[in-house]
Design a protein around this motif. Structure first.
Motif, PDB file in Angstrom:
ATOM      1  N   LYS A 225       0.838  -1.194   0.000  1.00  0.00           N
ATOM      2  CA  LYS A 225       0.000   0.000   0.000  1.00  0.00           C
ATOM      3  C   LYS A 225       0.873   1.243   0.000  1.00  0.00           C
ATOM      4  O   LYS A 225       1.832   1.345   0.758  1.00  0.00           O
ATOM      5  CB  LYS A 225      -0.908  -0.001   1.226  1.00  0.00           C
ATOM      6  N   SER A 226       0.537   2.193  -0.865  1.00  0.00           N
ATOM      7  CA  SER A 226       1.310   3.435  -0.911  1.00  0.00           C
ATOM      8  C   SER A 226       0.410   4.589  -1.306  1.00  0.00           C
ATOM      9  O   SER A 226      -0.561   4.426  -2.047  1.00  0.00           O
ATOM     10  CB  SER A 226       2.472   3.321  -1.912  1.00  0.00           C
ATOM     11  N   ARG A 227       0.732   5.758  -0.759  1.00  0.00           N
ATOM     12  CA  ARG A 227       0.009   6.977  -1.136  1.00  0.00           C
ATOM     13  C   ARG A 227       0.932   7.778  -2.031  1.00  0.00           C
ATOM     14  O   ARG A 227       2.108   7.994  -1.713  1.00  0.00           O
ATOM     15  CB  ARG A 227      -0.376   7.790   0.095  1.00  0.00           C
ATOM     16  N   GLY A 228       0.389   8.176  -3.157  1.00  0.00           N
ATOM     17  CA  GLY A 228       1.197   8.924  -4.100  1.00  0.00           C
ATOM     18  C   GLY A 228       0.373   9.968  -4.825  1.00  0.00           C
ATOM     19  O   GLY A 228      -0.755  10.300  -4.430  1.00  0.00           O
ATOM     20  N   LEU A 229       0.948  10.472  -5.884  1.00  0.00           N
ATOM     21  CA  LEU A 229       0.328  11.547  -6.657  1.00  0.00           C
ATOM     22  C   LEU A 229       0.092  11.091  -8.091  1.00  0.00           C
ATOM     23  O   LEU A 229       0.980  10.503  -8.712  1.00  0.00           O
ATOM     24  CB  LEU A 229       1.241  12.781  -6.660  1.00  0.00           C
ATOM     25  N   GLU A 230      -1.086  11.336  -8.598  1.00  0.00           N
ATOM     26  CA  GLU A 230      -1.394  11.070 -10.002  1.00  0.00           C
ATOM     27  C   GLU A 230      -1.623  12.402 -10.689  1.00  0.00           C
ATOM     28  O   GLU A 230      -2.393  13.240 -10.198  1.00  0.00           O
ATOM     29  CB  GLU A 230      -2.630  10.173 -10.121  1.00  0.00           C
ATOM     30  N   PHE A 231      -0.958  12.601 -11.812  1.00  0.00           N
ATOM     31  CA  PHE A 231      -1.102  13.862 -12.548  1.00  0.00           C
ATOM     32  C   PHE A 231      -0.732  13.619 -14.009  1.00  0.00           C
ATOM     33  O   PHE A 231      -0.227  12.541 -14.366  1.00  0.00           O
ATOM     34  CB  PHE A 231      -0.223  14.966 -11.935  1.00  0.00           C
ATOM     35  N   GLY A 232      -0.963  14.603 -14.838  1.00  0.00           N
ATOM     36  CA  GLY A 232      -0.688  14.465 -16.256  1.00  0.00           C
ATOM     37  C   GLY A 232       0.394  15.416 -16.738  1.00  0.00           C
ATOM     38  O   GLY A 232       0.444  16.572 -16.305  1.00  0.00           O
ATOM     39  N   PHE A 233       1.255  14.912 -17.616  1.00  0.00           N
ATOM     40  CA  PHE A 233       2.223  15.765 -18.312  1.00  0.00           C
ATOM     41  C   PHE A 233       1.582  16.223 -19.620  1.00  0.00           C
ATOM     42  O   PHE A 233       1.264  15.399 -20.493  1.00  0.00           O
ATOM     43  CB  PHE A 233       3.508  15.001 -18.624  1.00  0.00           C
ATOM     44  N   GLU A 234       1.389  17.494 -19.750  1.00  0.00           N
ATOM     45  CA  GLU A 234       0.821  18.037 -20.980  1.00  0.00           C
ATOM     46  C   GLU A 234       1.838  17.895 -22.112  1.00  0.00           C
ATOM     47  O   GLU A 234       3.024  18.206 -21.950  1.00  0.00           O
ATOM     48  CB  GLU A 234       0.470  19.514 -20.768  1.00  0.00           C
ATOM     49  N   ARG A 235       1.372  17.371 -23.239  1.00  0.00           N
ATOM     50  CA  ARG A 235       2.270  17.186 -24.383  1.00  0.00           C
ATOM     51  C   ARG A 235       2.390  18.473 -25.182  1.00  0.00           C
ATOM     52  O   ARG A 235       1.404  19.200 -25.390  1.00  0.00           O
ATOM     53  CB  ARG A 235       1.765  16.060 -25.275  1.00  0.00           C
ATOM     54  N   VAL A 236       3.605  18.753 -25.638  1.00  0.00           N
ATOM     55  CA  VAL A 236       3.858  19.958 -26.428  1.00  0.00           C
ATOM     56  C   VAL A 236       3.072  19.925 -27.727  1.00  0.00           C
ATOM     57  O   VAL A 236       2.611  20.961 -28.229  1.00  0.00           O
ATOM     58  CB  VAL A 236       5.375  20.110 -26.695  1.00  0.00           C
ATOM     59  N   ASP A 237       2.859  18.712 -28.295  1.00  0.00           N
ATOM     60  CA  ASP A 237       2.149  18.609 -29.574  1.00  0.00           C
ATOM     61  C   ASP A 237       0.633  18.678 -29.426  1.00  0.00           C
ATOM     62  O   ASP A 237      -0.100  18.535 -30.408  1.00  0.00           O
ATOM     63  CB  ASP A 237       2.548  17.326 -30.305  1.00  0.00           C
ATOM     64  N   ILE A 306       8.708  12.885 -28.681  1.00  0.00           N
ATOM     65  CA  ILE A 306       7.630  13.628 -28.018  1.00  0.00           C
ATOM     66  C   ILE A 306       8.223  14.411 -26.857  1.00  0.00           C
ATOM     67  O   ILE A 306       9.117  13.939 -26.164  1.00  0.00           O
ATOM     68  CB  ILE A 306       6.524  12.660 -27.527  1.00  0.00           C
ATOM     69  N   ARG A 307       7.690  15.611 -26.619  1.00  0.00           N
ATOM     70  CA  ARG A 307       8.129  16.427 -25.501  1.00  0.00           C
ATOM     71  C   ARG A 307       6.913  16.755 -24.620  1.00  0.00           C
ATOM     72  O   ARG A 307       5.808  16.929 -25.114  1.00  0.00           O
ATOM     73  CB  ARG A 307       8.805  17.729 -25.970  1.00  0.00           C
ATOM     74  N   ALA A 308       7.185  16.810 -23.284  1.00  0.00           N
ATOM     75  CA  ALA A 308       6.113  17.067 -22.329  1.00  0.00           C
ATOM     76  C   ALA A 308       6.504  18.234 -21.438  1.00  0.00           C
ATOM     77  O   ALA A 308       7.688  18.444 -21.147  1.00  0.00           O
ATOM     78  CB  ALA A 308       5.848  15.823 -21.489  1.00  0.00           C
ATOM     79  N   LYS A 309       5.486  18.989 -21.001  1.00  0.00           N
ATOM     80  CA  LYS A 309       5.737  20.169 -20.168  1.00  0.00           C
ATOM     81  C   LYS A 309       5.733  19.783 -18.690  1.00  0.00           C
ATOM     82  O   LYS A 309       4.856  19.051 -18.237  1.00  0.00           O
ATOM     83  CB  LYS A 309       4.663  21.224 -20.417  1.00  0.00           C
ATOM     84  N   HIS A 310       6.692  20.309 -17.959  1.00  0.00           N
ATOM     85  CA  HIS A 310       6.739  20.081 -16.502  1.00  0.00           C
ATOM     86  C   HIS A 310       5.537  20.792 -15.875  1.00  0.00           C
ATOM     87  O   HIS A 310       5.260  21.953 -16.212  1.00  0.00           O
ATOM     88  CB  HIS A 310       8.045  20.636 -15.927  1.00  0.00           C
ATOM     89  N   PRO A 311       4.811  20.131 -14.985  1.00  0.00           N
ATOM     90  CA  PRO A 311       3.592  20.755 -14.441  1.00  0.00           C
ATOM     91  C   PRO A 311       3.847  22.008 -13.619  1.00  0.00           C
ATOM     92  O   PRO A 311       2.942  22.846 -13.458  1.00  0.00           O
ATOM     93  CB  PRO A 311       3.000  19.643 -13.566  1.00  0.00           C
ATOM     94  N   LEU A 312       5.077  22.201 -13.131  1.00  0.00           N
ATOM     95  CA  LEU A 312       5.374  23.383 -12.325  1.00  0.00           C
ATOM     96  C   LEU A 312       6.042  24.492 -13.136  1.00  0.00           C
ATOM     97  O   LEU A 312       6.268  25.588 -12.619  1.00  0.00           O
ATOM     98  CB  LEU A 312       6.276  22.999 -11.153  1.00  0.00           C
ATOM     99  N   ASP A 313       6.376  24.196 -14.382  1.00  0.00           N
ATOM    100  CA  ASP A 313       7.046  25.197 -15.217  1.00  0.00           C
ATOM    101  C   ASP A 313       6.776  24.859 -16.682  1.00  0.00           C
ATOM    102  O   ASP A 313       7.450  23.997 -17.262  1.00  0.00           O
ATOM    103  CB  ASP A 313       8.550  25.193 -14.932  1.00  0.00           C
ATOM    104  N   PRO A 314       5.799  25.497 -17.309  1.00  0.00           N
ATOM    105  CA  PRO A 314       5.454  25.167 -18.703  1.00  0.00           C
ATOM    106  C   PRO A 314       6.589  25.396 -19.690  1.00  0.00           C
ATOM    107  O   PRO A 314       6.551  24.883 -20.808  1.00  0.00           O
ATOM    108  CB  PRO A 314       4.261  26.092 -18.991  1.00  0.00           C
ATOM    109  N   ASN A 315       7.606  26.155 -19.288  1.00  0.00           N
ATOM    110  CA  ASN A 315       8.749  26.366 -20.179  1.00  0.00           C
ATOM    111  C   ASN A 315       9.805  25.263 -20.053  1.00  0.00           C
ATOM    112  O   ASN A 315      10.788  25.249 -20.780  1.00  0.00           O
ATOM    113  CB  ASN A 315       9.401  27.725 -19.871  1.00  0.00           C
ATOM    114  N   TRP A 316       9.587  24.373 -19.084  1.00  0.00           N
ATOM    115  CA  TRP A 316      10.527  23.249 -18.828  1.00  0.00           C
ATOM    116  C   TRP A 316       9.994  22.027 -19.566  1.00  0.00           C
ATOM    117  O   TRP A 316       8.993  21.443 -19.176  1.00  0.00           O
ATOM    118  CB  TRP A 316      10.621  23.012 -17.334  1.00  0.00           C
ATOM    119  N   GLU A 317      10.659  21.687 -20.667  1.00  0.00           N
ATOM    120  CA  GLU A 317      10.202  20.551 -21.476  1.00  0.00           C
ATOM    121  C   GLU A 317      11.053  19.316 -21.180  1.00  0.00           C
ATOM    122  O   GLU A 317      12.278  19.409 -21.065  1.00  0.00           O
ATOM    123  CB  GLU A 317      10.266  20.898 -22.965  1.00  0.00           C
ATOM    124  N   LEU A 318      10.371  18.176 -21.096  1.00  0.00           N
ATOM    125  CA  LEU A 318      11.031  16.903 -20.810  1.00  0.00           C
ATOM    126  C   LEU A 318      10.868  15.961 -21.990  1.00  0.00           C
ATOM    127  O   LEU A 318       9.772  15.865 -22.572  1.00  0.00           O
ATOM    128  CB  LEU A 318      10.426  16.250 -19.570  1.00  0.00           C
TER     129      LEU A 318
END
Length: 843
Positions: A225-237, A306-318
């Protein structure tokens, strides 16, 4: 006087027990019940002394409970399906059924001479159609209740044996039998919905007070059992976001890339469009799906572009990479990678020259820094800036921030996945469904069960023989009657062993269980087995008990089927090794090696290398056959030795010298009791001391058996034997003491006990005699031994009446020779008496 002769004694009393039905489980009157069960064996061919230790422990408990007035159920069966039988059939050209039943006959033939108090009338093998037919009925009931379903899943596929492998059958990324590189393959499989019970299975661990703590912890970690975070990386495309789940959102500021499984929908889309990526993904799918395989495998990946935006900084692409160490069946099949604080991420990033950004600890790192969540660390890039926090505090802070700002959600997940039960092999329980073009997947009618395996199969072609057996495979649909095909997958053998304990309560029932018998006998009061089964077997059995309860086959009280669990240690033995002409090691059986002159030698004089105290293994030939031990010393010697040498939870090393010593002791007991039998010595002043020692022995041995301290009980019996031998009490008291000794030994050495019980004039069978009860008054000593300390050092002791007044104790102490010598005519500075404990003299 007769001589102790196990060869004549042991068969005689085994016949007597059989004729009397001593161990046939009954529900007599208002006696309490007791159900003791050892994990049943696989019929591999022969048992060894390791098995003897396991079954002897259960037998001691069963015999003890019978003597204390219980209705006892102590059954035996065989976990008989599985790949080894098919492998043997391929190797020797026989049939798995023949091989299995011949092995069962051999093993029963080895067990019976050991005198186990088993109800053999309840014996079954899981490959008996009568057993697996009821297992098929359970499957149909589970299907009806939504507890089993079918879906596509990525599995371990052996391309040579052409079968799915369980995780434990993948060794270093290769199939355990074929040695072929295991592949990940997507197949339609059957699953039990065990994950629906994750929370319940986890919480119920707290109720299992009589389970080893280490087993409960292992199960807790497996459920995960673990508690974590679910979120989405917005795709640049602009395409759909990539959803990830993480248990370490506190490391998000160290994100280096987004990773997806080779089986992720995005990866499959790219695979279909790009031949180069398809080839790389095919390479990634080689190797197993186990955590061990993924840890050891070379890290392989491909940049999707494919590139994804960091949820805390939209200018930070991963960058988004496909990575072979990410599985689709945990979380979302996608991760964000923080190489600074995850070893697999670190290896991947190092290989592909991706950024490594520390979040806590030091700015400069040369390897992944992975502190425990409970450790306090200094965050360099945390959600609260530069601060000291534990990982748990930081995770909570990250989840709170994500939920507050609306870009993520706190989620509780479990590591436990649904149980895939499909196996592409012949020697297993057929899954009782039919595939119809019109009706789809249809369960077989219960009146048509069992769906028996066909005997006329061959193993000359790799793969499942059921797939190429048209007269068995082709059938009529149970729903519409049109032509259909049977399911050719068979069930995982873990299924067979997940409910056998319930079947033992009524092995001849025409339904999976008889409700009345199950309500009476369940739960298993004492379960005994190896720590190697601490996770999957026990977890699956706990799920099955719940599923059977839901379907009406077990009472509510049996949702946790095992009240107490004991995990015994192994029996070890030295390995005897020489080197063959090809340079490979050759292993020799203990009976082929003579120990002399400080070494070991074969019959031709060749000296062997001795590797001490290793787990008994057929592959190393360091197994001891109980049949050989029975021939040499008798069954009771084997039983006595495996219980006496160490605590039962620890390993014990089998040695010939140890067995000889045990045999000599039992012969001594026989001689002492034979001398006492028929004696005619009147009462003496030693009667009371012997009576007291007898009742102490009853108390101590009983405490030992009750607490699984068999070695402690045997140590007490050794001591009591010496007391009995030296005593000059009258014949009446000595006979009582000898009969008590025999009763206390009877669970461990039942044949010897029966012989001596008869010789001493005991009534009936000692196996049926009530267990002796200690007289509490006899346990209270009339006198006490007080240590005497002079200037803080122990210089002597004195025995005084327990109720002697303090002033009298002082007088006795001053008269003791050690005190007189120390005082040398003077007076003590201090004389301190702690009644019943100690005397301190300061000179």
């Amino acid at each position: 006087m007769s001589v102790y002769d196990p060869a004549s004694i042991e068969p005689k009393w085994q016949s007597a027990w059989d004729e009397a039905g001593t161990f046939t489980a009954t529900r007599e009157g208002d006696k309490p019940k007791y159900y003791v069960l050892e994990m049943f064996p696989y019929p591999s061919g022969r048992i060894h002394i390791g098995h003897v230790r396991n079954y002897t422990m259960g037998d001691v408990i069963a015999r003890y409970k019978l003597a204390t007035g219980h209705n006892v159920l102590h059954p035996m069966g065989f976990d008989a399906f599985g790949m080894p039988a098919e492998n043997a059939a391929m190797a020797i050209g026989g049939h798995p059924k023949t091989w299995t039943y011949e092995n069962i006959d051999t093993m029963v033939g080895q067990m019976k001479p050991l005198g186990f108090g088993l109800d053999w009338s309840r014996m079954f093998a899981t490959c008996d159609p009568e057993y697996y037919g009821q297992q098929q009925a359970l499957f149909i009931d589970f299907l009806e209740k939504g507890l089993v379903y079918r879906k596509n899943a990525v599995v371990n596929w052996d391309p040579v044996d052409m079968t799915v492998l369980a995780n434990e059958q993948v060794i270093d990324g290769k199939g355990w039998r074929s040695g072929a590189e295991v592949e990940r393959r997507e197949l339609t499989q059957w699953f039990f919905k065990i994950s629906d019970y994750s929370e319940e299975l986890l919480e119920a661990l707290d109720t299992l007070d009589n389970w080893p703590a280490k087993v409960r912890l292992m199960q807790e970690n497996w459920i995960g059992k673990s508690r974590g975070l679910e979120f989405g990386f917005e795709r640049v495309d602009g395409e759909e976001p990539i959803t990830v789940y993480t248990t370490r959102p506190d490391t998000l500021m160290g994100a280096s890339f987004v990773g997806i499984s080779p089986d992720h929908p995005i990866a499959k889309q790219l695979e279909a469009q790009n031949p180069e990526i398809a080839a790389q993904i095919a390479e990634m799918r080689k190797g197993g799906t186990t955590a061990e395989a993924l840890e050891k495998a070379d890290k392989l990946g491909v940049d999707t572009g494919i590139r994804a935006k960091h949820p805390l900084d939209p200018n930070w692409e991963l960058p988004v990479w496909i990575a072979n160490f990410i599985l689709m069946d945990y979380g979302t099949g996608a991760i964000f990678a923080c190489p600074a604080h995850d070893q697999r991420d670190f290896e991947f990033a190092t290989k592909y020259d991706l950024p490594i950004i520390p979040v806590f600890g030091e700015e400069e790192i040369s390897e992944a820094y992975v502190p425990a969540k409970t450790d306090k660390v200094t965050f360099l890039r945390g959600f609260a800036g530069e601060t000291e926090q534990t990982g748990d505090q930081a995770v909570d802070a990250a989840i709170d921030a994500a939920e507050k700002d609306g870009w993520g959600t706190g989620v509780t997940k479990f590591r436990l996945r649904d149980w895939g039960l499909s196996r592409q092999r012949y020697w297993g329980c057929p899954i009782p469904v039919v595939h119809c073009d019109d009706c789809g997947v249809v369960p077989e009618k219960k009146e048509n069960l069992p769906i028996e395996l066909p005997d006329d199969v061959s193993f000359d072609i790799p793969g499942n023989p059921l797939d190429r057996h048209p007269t068995w495979r082709d059938c009529a649909c149970p729903a519409c009657g049109k032509p259909a095909k049977r399911e050719t997958d068979t069930m995982d053998t873990f299924v067979d062993s997940s409910w056998y304990f319930a079947r033992f309560t009524a092995p001849d029932a025409t339904t999976p269980t008889d409700p009345e018998a199950a309500a009476y006998w369940m739960n298993v009061d004492q379960y005994i087995g190896g720590i190697e089964h601490a996770i999957l077997h026990l977890l699956y059995s706990r799920f099955f008990a719940r599923a059977m309860n839901i379907c009406g086959h077990l009472p509510d009280t049996a949702r946790e089927p095992f009240n107490a669990l004991f995990t015994q240690g192994m029996v070890t033995h030295a390995i005897y090794q020489t080197t063959g002409d090809d340079g490979r090691p050759v292993y020799h059986y203990p009976e082929d090696v003579e120990l002399r002159d400080g070494g070991g030698f074969l019959k031709d004089g060749t000296q062997v290398k001795i590797i001490p105290s290793a787990k008994m293994s057929k592959s190393k030939n360091n197994v001891v056959d109980p049949v050989e031990i029975i021939k040499a010393f008798g069954a009771d010697t084997a039983r006595w030795f495996v219980l006496s040498d160490s605590p039962p939870e620890r390993d014990v090393e089998w040695t010939a010298s140890g067995a000889e010593a045990a045999s000599k002791h039992l012969a001594r007991v026989f001689r002492i009791c034979s001398e006492i039998a028929g004696g005619d010595v009147p009462s003496t002043k030693e009667d009371d001391p012997l009576l007291r020692e007898t009742h102490k022995a009853i108390h101590d041995v009983t405490m030992g058996v009750d607490s699984f301290g068999f070695n402690a009980s045997i140590a007490k019996l050794y001591g009591f034997t010496n007391v009995l031998h030296k005593s000059r009490a009258g014949s009446e008291v000595k006979t009582f003491a000898a009969k008590t000794l025999v009763q206390l030994m009877s669970p461990m050495t039942p044949h010897l006990a029966e012989e001596l019980w008869s010789l001493l004039g005991g009534e009936g069978l000692v196996a049926n005699a009530p267990w002796p009860v200690a007289d509490e008054k006899m346990l209270v000593e009339d006198s006490v031994t007080l240590p005497i300390q002079i200037n803080g050092k122990r210089r002597g002791e004195m025995k005084v009446p327990r109720d002697m007044p303090k002033e009298e104790v002082e007088k006795a102490a001053l008269a003791h020779e050690a005190v007189v010598k120390a005082l040398d005519g003077g007076q003590p500075k201090k004389l301190i008496v702690v009644p019943g404990r100690i005397v301190n003299v300061v000179v």
